[in-house]
Write a protein that holds these residues in place. Structure first.
Motif, mmCIF file in Angstrom:
data_model
loop_
_atom_site.group_PDB
_atom_site.id
_atom_site.type_symbol
_atom_site.label_atom_id
_atom_site.label_comp_id
_atom_site.label_asym_id
_atom_site.label_seq_id
_atom_site.Cartn_x
_atom_site.Cartn_y
_atom_site.Cartn_z
ATOM 1 N N SER A 124 0.707 -1.402 0.379
ATOM 2 C CA SER A 124 -0.347 0.394 0.119
ATOM 3 C C SER A 124 1.076 1.499 0.498
ATOM 4 O O SER A 124 1.891 1.090 0.619
ATOM 5 N N SER A 130 -6.849 0.331 -2.521
ATOM 6 C CA SER A 130 -7.731 -0.169 -2.712
ATOM 7 C C SER A 130 -7.140 -0.994 -4.030
ATOM 8 O O SER A 130 -7.137 -2.196 -3.968
ATOM 9 N N PHE A 155 1.776 1.799 5.752
ATOM 10 C CA PHE A 155 0.937 0.629 6.733
ATOM 11 C C PHE A 155 1.584 -0.323 6.947
ATOM 12 O O PHE A 155 0.568 -2.141 7.182
ATOM 13 N N THR A 157 2.170 -3.204 8.313
ATOM 14 C CA THR A 157 2.759 -3.810 9.536
ATOM 15 C C THR A 157 4.147 -5.002 9.811
ATOM 16 O O THR A 157 4.117 -5.336 9.012
ATOM 17 N N THR A 369 -10.600 -4.279 1.492
ATOM 18 C CA THR A 369 -12.106 -3.541 2.535
ATOM 19 C C THR A 369 -13.033 -4.444 1.887
ATOM 20 O O THR A 369 -13.158 -5.217 0.889
ATOM 21 N N GLU A 371 -16.175 -3.955 1.101
ATOM 22 C CA GLU A 371 -16.357 -3.406 -0.864
ATOM 23 C C GLU A 371 -15.337 -4.148 -1.891
ATOM 24 O O GLU A 371 -15.880 -4.455 -2.899
HETATM 25 C C1 LIG Z 1 -3.792 -1.585 10.426
HETATM 26 C C2 LIG Z 1 -3.090 -1.052 8.822
HETATM 27 C C3 LIG Z 1 -2.444 -2.325 9.125
HETATM 28 C C4 LIG Z 1 -2.402 -2.654 7.078
HETATM 29 N N1 LIG Z 1 -1.370 -3.253 7.050
HETATM 30 C C5 LIG Z 1 -0.709 -2.861 5.575
HETATM 31 C C6 LIG Z 1 -0.180 -4.465 5.850
HETATM 32 O O1 LIG Z 1 1.320 -4.682 6.234
HETATM 33 N N2 LIG Z 1 0.815 -3.888 4.004
HETATM 34 C C7 LIG Z 1 0.533 -3.584 3.620
HETATM 35 O O2 LIG Z 1 0.331 -2.951 2.081
HETATM 36 N N3 LIG Z 1 -1.361 -2.160 3.401
HETATM 37 C C8 LIG Z 1 -1.168 -2.892 4.977
HETATM 38 N N4 LIG Z 1 -2.614 -2.148 5.076
HETATM 39 C C9 LIG Z 1 -3.192 -1.136 3.950
HETATM 40 C C10 LIG Z 1 -4.499 -1.936 3.753
HETATM 41 O O3 LIG Z 1 -4.179 -2.429 3.409
HETATM 42 C C11 LIG Z 1 -5.819 -0.956 3.199
HETATM 43 O O4 LIG Z 1 -5.846 0.374 4.076
HETATM 44 C C12 LIG Z 1 -6.591 -1.167 2.515
HETATM 45 O O5 LIG Z 1 -6.699 -1.798 0.938
HETATM 46 C C13 LIG Z 1 -7.947 0.255 2.385
HETATM 47 O O6 LIG Z 1 -6.746 0.789 1.322
HETATM 48 P P1 LIG Z 1 -6.849 2.727 1.513
HETATM 49 O O7 LIG Z 1 -7.286 2.306 3.420
HETATM 50 O O8 LIG Z 1 -6.076 3.331 0.833
HETATM 51 O O9 LIG Z 1 -8.278 2.721 0.904
HETATM 52 P P2 LIG Z 1 -9.023 3.302 0.047
HETATM 53 O O10 LIG Z 1 -8.100 2.537 -1.016
HETATM 54 O O11 LIG Z 1 -8.726 4.612 -0.516
HETATM 55 O O12 LIG Z 1 -10.634 3.350 0.458
HETATM 56 C C14 LIG Z 1 -11.198 4.310 0.671
HETATM 57 C C15 LIG Z 1 -12.777 3.715 1.260
HETATM 58 O O13 LIG Z 1 -13.539 3.481 -0.536
HETATM 59 C C16 LIG Z 1 -13.244 1.953 -1.103
HETATM 60 N N5 LIG Z 1 -13.471 1.680 -2.258
HETATM 61 C C17 LIG Z 1 -12.308 2.057 -2.848
HETATM 62 N N6 LIG Z 1 -12.449 1.452 -4.562
HETATM 63 C C18 LIG Z 1 -13.644 1.160 -4.416
HETATM 64 C C19 LIG Z 1 -14.495 0.379 -5.567
HETATM 65 N N7 LIG Z 1 -13.329 0.038 -6.535
HETATM 66 N N8 LIG Z 1 -15.528 0.321 -5.371
HETATM 67 C C20 LIG Z 1 -16.562 0.727 -3.947
HETATM 68 N N9 LIG Z 1 -15.293 1.427 -3.067
HETATM 69 C C21 LIG Z 1 -13.824 1.211 -3.527
HETATM 70 C C22 LIG Z 1 -13.308 1.048 0.001
HETATM 71 O O14 LIG Z 1 -13.654 0.613 0.526
HETATM 72 C C23 LIG Z 1 -12.954 2.321 1.703
HETATM 73 O O15 LIG Z 1 -14.214 2.007 1.810
HETATM 74 C C24 LIG Z 1 -2.940 -1.648 6.439
HETATM 75 C C25 LIG Z 1 -4.081 -1.006 7.122
HETATM 76 C C26 LIG Z 1 -3.973 -0.545 8.418
HETATM 77 C C27 LIG Z 1 -5.909 -0.461 8.262
#
Ligand SMILES: Cc1cc2nc3c(=O)[nH]c(=O)nc-3n(C[C@H](O)[C@H](O)[C@H](O)COP(=O)(O)OP(=O)(O)OC[C@H]3O[C@@H](n4cnc5c(N)ncnc54)[C@H](O)[C@@H]3O)c2cc1C
Length: 399
Positions: A124, A130, A155, A157, A369, A371
């Motif tokens: 990420s 996503s 993020f 971990t 997520t 979604e």
């Molecule tokens: C505590 C924690 C640990 C993590 N650990 C790791 C790790 O070790 N390595 C790593 O690489 N990542 C890690 N992550 C990242 C995690 O995988 C992402 O936070 C997650 O994939 C969502 O991406 P984003 O936060 O950028 O949200 P976004 O992608 O910006 O999404 C925001 C909102 O929009 C929605 N959305 C996005 N696209 C769509 C779509 N096409 N249709 C409908 N809705 C949509 C999402 O469902 C969400 O509700 C971690 C996250 C957290 C919080």
């Protein structure tokens, strides 16, 4: 159809339960200090080695426990009962390492299986969550057959204790998604921020910057251009394990809530005699039992699928999304009800139900997520139809 644990699975479950019970006493220290001291980490490491549950997903010939997917689910279901994400202290090398070369195995996988090294997976980014295919981290070939990595990752971990990272970067100018093994002490690798999150987690999730980080060609994991494929495989396995852990967590929360409801007297009798409380208990039993069954079923399907059947692999990817979506949402409902049954005490951090309620929230976000799981499932329904998605496998599909 057999719905009973075999003696071997039962022995494994009991062993995982023993390990969980040995780790439970460290929960309060972790909550109070936002982490564990060195001695506590060492004691947990010894417990993991004593029970033989180190690197459960790694073949025994490389020092792991060499468990099948179903066996791993049985273990994770028990470990999921631990708060403060102490299940993550029971190390399990990230599955892209299954693609390591012999040399990479010696350097990374085998020491990690022994508990001497630790990976963190960095996919990420600030603008690529996503849609991780939008990652902007680049790997530019240098003049010596290696690469120069530039970018940032969010993020990550276990990034605070990991001594190497598995990083998704795009090899330029062809823009080929590729995984790289990068030692954290390589010049140019820096932690720039360590945010505080809702949960208290035994490790941190820092942000990294890669500033002209030079790596040799043998840092490429699984081949140039294979990065997105490896990321999807990682998600698939992790989604099943999240399903298992969240169900274990929900079981612990419900067990505590039922004990409390029997004990707690209000209005002259135990609150468990109140039908509104009984409704919450019954709905939680339904959430746990249905999702435990599904998680075990899909894990069994993984173990019995033909690894060369590309169509089945895609269906299983969607089935893992079904497990993750259903189990994480259901167990969030269960822990929320458990907090409600505990009343004000359910909101105090000393109580495991409070911690589980805070900690399970992320299971609806990470590894895709809720979604995104829905999109994966609906995409499969559209592309290959509902039949495989809804049915048990045919005997002809088995190995
Ligand atoms: C505590 C924690 C640990 C993590 N650990 C790791 C790790 O070790 N390595 C790593 O690489 N990542 C890690 N992550 C990242 C995690 O995988 C992402 O936070 C997650 O994939 C969502 O991406 P984003 O936060 O950028 O949200 P976004 O992608 O910006 O999404 C925001 C909102 O929009 C929605 N959305 C996005 N696209 C769509 C779509 N096409 N249709 C409908 N809705 C949509 C999402 O469902 C969400 O509700 C971690 C996250 C957290 C919080």
């Amino acid at each position: 159809m057999e719905f009973a644990y075999t003696p071997a699975l039962l022995e494994l479950k009991n062993r995982a339960r023993d390990l969980t019970e040995r780790i439970l006493p460290f929960e309060d220290e972790c909550e109070q200090n936002n982490g564990l001291c060195e001695q506590s980490h060492a004691a947990i490491k010894q417990a993991v080695l004593d029970t033989g549950l180190q690197a459960i997903n790694t073949p025994a010939e490389y020092g792991g426990a060499g468990l099948s997917i179903l066996e791993q689910v049985v273990v994770q279901d028990e470990l999921g009962k631990l708060t403060n994400a102490l299940w993550d202290a029971v190390w399990r090398p990230a599955n892209p390492l299954a693609h390591a070369t012999a040399q990479q195995r010696e350097r990374y996988l085998i020491p990690e299986a022994r508990g001497e090294r630790r990976d963190a997976v960095a996919i990420s980014e600030k603008d690529a969550g996503s849609d991780f295919s939008r990652a902007k981290t680049t790997a530019t070939p240098d003049n010596n057959g290696g690469y120069v990595i530039n970018g940032e990752k969010w993020f990550v971990t276990v990034g605070d204790v990991a001594d190497f990272l598995i990083v998704l970067a795009y090899v330029e100018p062809e823009h080929e998604p590729t995984m790289f093994l990068i030692d954290v002490d390589t010049p140019g690798v820096k932690i720039t921020n360590v945010p505080r999150y809702t949960h208290t987690f035994v490790y941190e999730h820092p942000e990294f910057v890669f500033d002209n980080v030079h790596v040799t060609s043998d840092a490429v994991l699984g081949g140039v251009g294979q990065g997105l494929e490896l990321t999807r495989d990682w998600f698939t396995e992790e989604r099943l394990m999240i399903g298992a852990r969240t169900i274990g967590a929900a079981e612990r929360a419900l067990t505590l809530a039922v004990e409390w409801a029997r004990e707690r007297v209000q209005g002259g009798e135990p609150i468990i005699n109140r039908q509104l409380i009984q409704g919450m208990i019954a709905d939680s039993v339904v959430d746990i039992t249905t999702n435990r069954a599904l998680t075990h079923q899909v894990a069994w399907e993984f173990d019995n699928a033909d690894p060369n059947d590309a169509t089945m692999r895609k269906t299983l990817h969607a089935k893992a999304a079904t497990v993750k979506l259903a189990a994480s949402e259901a167990s969030n409902r269960v822990v929320d009800r458990a907090v409600q049954i505990f009343g004000g005490r359910g909101y105090i951090r000393d109580y495991p139900v409070e911690r589980l309620w805070r900690e399970l929230r992320v299971d609806r976000i990470w590894e895709g997520t809720s979604e995104i799981q829905r999109l994966v499932i609906a995409n499969e329904a559209n592309k290959r139809g509902l039949e495989n998605l809804l049915s048990f496998p045919n005997p002809a599909d088995e190995k």
